[in-house]
Design an enzyme around this catalytic site. Sequence first.
Site, PDB file in Angstrom:
ATOM      1  N   ALA A  87       0.830  -1.204   0.000  1.00  0.00           N
ATOM      2  CA  ALA A  87       0.000   0.000   0.000  1.00  0.00           C
ATOM      3  C   ALA A  87       0.869   1.261   0.000  1.00  0.00           C
ATOM      4  O   ALA A  87       0.556   2.249  -0.684  1.00  0.00           O
ATOM      5  CB  ALA A  87      -0.908  -0.019   1.222  1.00  0.00           C
ATOM      6  N   LYS A 131       3.038 -16.904   0.451  1.00  0.00           N
ATOM      7  CA  LYS A 131       4.253 -16.062   0.429  1.00  0.00           C
ATOM      8  C   LYS A 131       4.481 -15.360   1.766  1.00  0.00           C
ATOM      9  O   LYS A 131       5.617 -15.035   2.116  1.00  0.00           O
ATOM     10  CB  LYS A 131       4.216 -15.064  -0.738  1.00  0.00           C
ATOM     11  N   SER A 185       6.785  -4.661   4.466  1.00  0.00           N
ATOM     12  CA  SER A 185       5.990  -5.860   4.735  1.00  0.00           C
ATOM     13  C   SER A 185       5.836  -6.088   6.226  1.00  0.00           C
ATOM     14  O   SER A 185       6.819  -6.184   6.963  1.00  0.00           O
ATOM     15  CB  SER A 185       6.653  -7.084   4.103  1.00  0.00           C
ATOM     16  N   ASN A 208       4.725  -8.845   7.416  1.00  0.00           N
ATOM     17  CA  ASN A 208       5.198 -10.215   7.657  1.00  0.00           C
ATOM     18  C   ASN A 208       6.719 -10.244   7.805  1.00  0.00           C
ATOM     19  O   ASN A 208       7.258 -10.869   8.702  1.00  0.00           O
ATOM     20  CB  ASN A 208       4.722 -11.130   6.527  1.00  0.00           C
TER      21      ASN A 208
END
Length: 338
Positions: free
Chosen positions: A145, A196, A259, A261
Amino acid sequence: MAEKIAVLGAGSWGSVLANMLTENGHDVTLWSRNEEQVKQLNTEHTNPRYMKDFVYSTKLTATTDMKEAVKDSSVVLIVIPTKGLREVAKQLNAILTELHQKPLIIHATKGLEQNTYKRPSEMLSEDIPSENRQAIVVLSGPSHAEDVAIKDMTAVTAACEDLASAKKAQKLFSNSYFRVYTNDDVIGAEFGAALKNIIAIGAGAIQGLGYHDNARAALITRGLAEIRRLGVAFGANPMTFIGLSGVGDLVVTATSKNSRNWRAGYQLGQGKKLQDVIDNMGMVIEGVYTTKAAYELSRKRQVQMPITEALYRVLYEGEDIKTAISQLMDRDLTSENE
Ligand SMILES: NC(=O)C1=CN([C@@H]2O[C@H](COP(=O)(O)OP(=O)(O)OC[C@H]3O[C@@H](n4cnc5c(N)ncnc54)[C@H](O)[C@@H]3O)[C@@H](O)[C@H]2O)C=CC1
Ligand SMILES: O=C(CO)COP(=O)(O)O
């Protein structure tokens, strides 16, 4: 042609996509359950908890009333974390029944449901029966984003078995900096998107521990091998995994500080406790939950996923990351193509 579009979910990705669709000339209403957030979006045109410093188009309107957002919309874009997807889908379905509307559904959720292991489009098709909607399109690919907000070049996939619907989504989103490709492999797109995130946590963890580029490249490549193995076992086209929703998204998520994650993995690698990492992120870390679902699913289907299994032991059984890495490296030597 300008369309009336409802966007459900005003976190980082939902709000930025809503803004981009508005700037693409569509009439967009963004739905959030949070009154304070809606007020801030409508008055200050900001969403500080999710997109610090970003100013949204003054033409974008937000509401806490899902019916108001959905009324007369020909397209509903759902950008809700996997955990909340069914709740929102059920609410939407009741509204569509009441309004007698049948919009195109597009979703951008990346995960697998706990216990059922269902993909987001499976969950949506169960909770929104076909009499209340057109097709379901998956929007996926390497697209933080934060980068889209600053109009950095981005390319993603719109996947749907009905190519006309994928093409419709392609037209809605595409612009000079956001290029959308179509694909008919929904299974491959959704498995690539969900899995992923597991590898991205692993990539963050090894960097947090101080490993370098070779280690990360090995993890990404062998991660892709196990993502493909599970996806293909469920009918995905193996080619999809070398596309935007496969290796494309894997690379961006496993290498970017944007990210959530990767950042979660990095903090774990530096010795932080999982619960503290989750509590401090303030945004969804899908890979934590997908690791559990994918681990259980791989056992059920007897698909080898050694990295996912190692991460499962770290996240859910408290195994030390260094021990998990040693176990991965000490496995029997094997062929790359097995
Ligand atoms: N942030 C990004 O750059 C990207 C995110 N995604 C995916 O999009 C999905 C959403 O992610 P983000 O927007 O980043 O998450 P986020 O954590 O930034 O925001 C999630 C939003 O969903 C709302 N929400 C959660 N459960 C809800 C429920 N039961 N009912 C109503 N609202 C609910 C929250 O209040 C929040 O506004 C995830 O599956 C993520 O993997 C996909 C591509 C890019
Ligand atoms: O899916 C994403 C980028 O394509 C977002 O990844 P994170 O959820 O790890 O931030």
